[in-house]
Design a protein around this motif. Structure first.
Motif, mmCIF file in Angstrom:
data_model
loop_
_atom_site.group_PDB
_atom_site.id
_atom_site.type_symbol
_atom_site.label_atom_id
_atom_site.label_comp_id
_atom_site.label_asym_id
_atom_site.label_seq_id
_atom_site.Cartn_x
_atom_site.Cartn_y
_atom_site.Cartn_z
ATOM 1 N N PHE A 82 49.062 -102.458 39.878
ATOM 2 C CA PHE A 82 48.771 -103.838 39.468
ATOM 3 C C PHE A 82 47.580 -103.849 38.520
ATOM 4 C CE2 PHE A 82 46.757 -103.027 43.585
ATOM 5 C CZ PHE A 82 45.418 -103.371 43.357
ATOM 6 N N GLU A 83 47.519 -104.889 37.710
ATOM 7 C CA GLU A 83 46.416 -105.056 36.773
ATOM 8 C C GLU A 83 45.305 -105.872 37.419
ATOM 9 O OE1 GLU A 83 49.165 -105.116 32.687
ATOM 10 O OE2 GLU A 83 47.823 -106.803 33.181
ATOM 11 N N THR A 84 44.078 -105.634 36.965
ATOM 12 C CA THR A 84 42.923 -106.415 37.395
ATOM 13 C C THR A 84 42.243 -106.975 36.147
ATOM 14 O OG1 THR A 84 41.402 -104.535 37.310
ATOM 15 C CG2 THR A 84 42.612 -104.869 39.368
ATOM 16 N N ASP A 85 41.220 -107.817 36.376
ATOM 17 C CA ASP A 85 40.522 -108.415 35.244
ATOM 18 C C ASP A 85 39.850 -107.370 34.368
ATOM 19 O OD1 ASP A 85 39.417 -111.306 37.171
ATOM 20 O OD2 ASP A 85 41.299 -110.917 36.073
ATOM 21 N N ASP A 86 39.435 -106.256 34.961
ATOM 22 C CA ASP A 86 38.696 -105.259 34.190
ATOM 23 C C ASP A 86 39.385 -103.902 34.144
ATOM 24 O OD1 ASP A 86 36.196 -104.417 36.747
ATOM 25 O OD2 ASP A 86 38.374 -104.596 36.821
ATOM 26 N N GLY A 87 40.660 -103.849 34.563
ATOM 27 C CA GLY A 87 41.301 -102.540 34.530
ATOM 28 C C GLY A 87 42.691 -102.521 35.124
ATOM 29 N N PHE A 88 42.958 -101.474 35.894
ATOM 30 C CA PHE A 88 44.310 -101.187 36.354
ATOM 31 C C PHE A 88 44.213 -100.390 37.646
ATOM 32 C CE2 PHE A 88 47.779 -98.108 36.513
ATOM 33 C CZ PHE A 88 48.898 -98.918 36.359
#
Length: 491
Positions: A82-88
């Motif tokens: 899953f993706e996050t606001d600052d990465g993966f």
């Protein structure tokens, strides 16, 4: 208060941090799936992290691609991403097994089990069409459970046979574990990962950390390690030497071939001796030591002991390959196997009276070992004394091999006397000194413990877990601190 990222909206709750990868921005966490409490590993790549790079992100992408094609019980499965606001983030199956890098040492038999287990995984990967080359096998990327079964992780640098040449053109891996063909950007093969497996086994056998392993490689890219081993079968030394041959054409062709050659080898079945000037009356003027210094004397000894051929001081230790030698070794091993169950205080006298052990130095060593396991050190010593003085060290070497697992198990009352017997005829066996010293410490014989551990440090002269524990024990004895449960004696 922890500062772990909040992944609850992705259905995961972080439990703790597992580690940080050498590539900037890569962090691994142990987490739980909120719905079913399944434990998982979450590997996070943060673009905003200092030193983060696009190459680091590509490694994660690569690992996912590889893992999605693999279904092996000892390769943790890919589960989610899953993706996050600052990465993966990548989610992977969790295995309750520490990496090889977290445990300081293993017995030779455990190292063989681990090596076999790794080769079994590689044999499966290499049997695929096209085969998968891991490219970063090292202790940190190998998990081992209580049964010494290995699990292979971190496939971010892996490649599929000859595909993805652009990515493989960048040198990747860890110094000391990378095969020379990787260092020089030459084509890789199924033999490339074997080099890393061999290097890992050498690191474990010599108690060398990953960061220091390259110190064992000379200017010709040859591993120099045999001088650091004691009690190891020359067949296994030869096998390891072939695994880490600088030229991949000189290695085994693949993991299956290496596995077939390794499985029948008893890792401590024939002892490689590293002898120095004797330090007691039993070893004075020993022809064994002289033989290591003068080839002429070696030849004399070889003509006398047709069934026993001690190793000379060469960079690679060779086992005699005559049929006669192999036959006598098999006879000795079979004799000990037939009587071992009766090597106890109740049955040993009758058992030994009713059988005849092979009349060779190694056969005498097995006979002495039987008495030693039964606690009859007096009879073990008497058997060894029947040998000519210059042959007793060979019998002592067998006793050490048989007694070493007793020491590793923590049975100090049994291990201490056995190691003392070994030292009577093999005074500079540093592992016998270590175990005898630690056992004496546990049994409150501080004078004996101090003598042995100081001699161990004088001979061994390396900085690792063994030396640290020996120094710690000496310091505790100086302060009058007993060897209670707070102090880990064995390793």
């Amino acid at each position: 208060m922890n500062t772990y990222p909040d992944f609850s909206h992705h259905n995961y709750q972080i439990v703790r941090e597992l580690g940080r990868n050498r590539e900037g921005g890569r962090i691994s966490y142990l987490a739980e799936c909120i719905d079913n409490q399944q434990q998982v590993v979450i590997k996070q790549f943060r673009f905003v992290q200092e030193n983060a790079s696009w190459q680091g992100f590509k490694i994660y992408e690569r690992e996912i691609q590889i893992l999605q094609t693999i279904n092996h019980p000892r390769i943790p499965r890919y589960l989610d991403s899953f993706e996050t606001d600052d990465g993966f983030c990548m989610v992977q199956e969790y295995r309750d097994a520490p990496s090889l890098a977290t445990k300081k040492s293993f017995t030779p038999h455990e190292i063989k089990l681990i090596t076999v287990s790794i080769l079994e995984i590689l044999a499966d990967l290499q049997d695929r069409i096209p085969p998968i080359i891991h490219r970063d096998i090292k202790p940190e990327n190998i998990l081992v459970d209580r049964d010494r079964q290995a699990y292979l992780i971190d496939f971010g640098l892996a490649r599929v046979n000859s595909q993805d040449m652009a990515m493989s053109s960048v040198v990747a891996g860890t110094p000391g574990f990378m095969p020379p063909e990787e260092l020089f950007n030459r084509p890789l093969s199924t033999a490339s990962d074997l080099y890393s497996v061999g290097a890992t086994a050498i690191a474990l056998l010599t108690n060398t950390s990953s960061s220091n392993l390259s110190n064992l490689i000379d200017d010709n890219y040859q591993f120099q390690f045999s001088h650091l081993l004691t009690g190891i079968n020359p067949d296994f030394v030869d096998w390891l030497t072939k695994m880490v041959a600088p030229n991949l054409k000189d290695r085994f062709a693949n993991a299956q071939e290496a596995l077939v050659e390794l499985q029948p080898i008893d890792i401590t079945g024939m002892t490689t001796l590293k002898l120095s000037e004797p330090k007691n009356q039993h070893n004075k003027n020993s022809l064994v030591t002289a033989g290591l210094a003068f080839m002429g004397t070696v030849l004399i000894m070889l003509s006398i002991f047709s069934n026993l051929k001690p190793a000379t001081e060469t960079s690679v230790v060779k086992q005699p390959d005559t049929n006669q030698t192999q036959k006598s070794l098999t006879e000795e091993q079979q004799w000990f196997k037939s009587i071992k169950s009766r090597c106890n205080s109740v049955e040993v006298i009758t058992a030994m009276r009713n059988t005849t052990y092979p009349q060779t130095p190694k056969g005498v060593g097995y006979a002495a070992s039987c008495y030693a396991l039964a606690g009859r050190l007096d009879l073990a010593d008497r058997v060894i004394q029947k040998l000519p003085e210059n042959q007793r060290v060979y019998a002592a070497a067998v006793v050490f091999d048989i007694g070493h697992p007793v020491a590793d198990s923590g049975d100090d009352r049994s291990a201490g006397p056995i190691m003392e017997l070994v030292l009577r005829y093999w005074a500079d066996n540093y592992m016998a000194l270590y175990h005898a010293g630690m056992s004496a410490y546990v049994l409150d014989d501080y004078a004996q413990a101090t003598t042995h551990l100081q001699e161990f440090l004088r001979i061994y002269q390396r900085q690792d877990g063994w030396t640290n524990k020996a120094k710690n024990a000496l310091s505790r004895m100086e302060q009058g601190i007993p060897a209670d449960e707070s102090f880990s004696i064995h390793h």
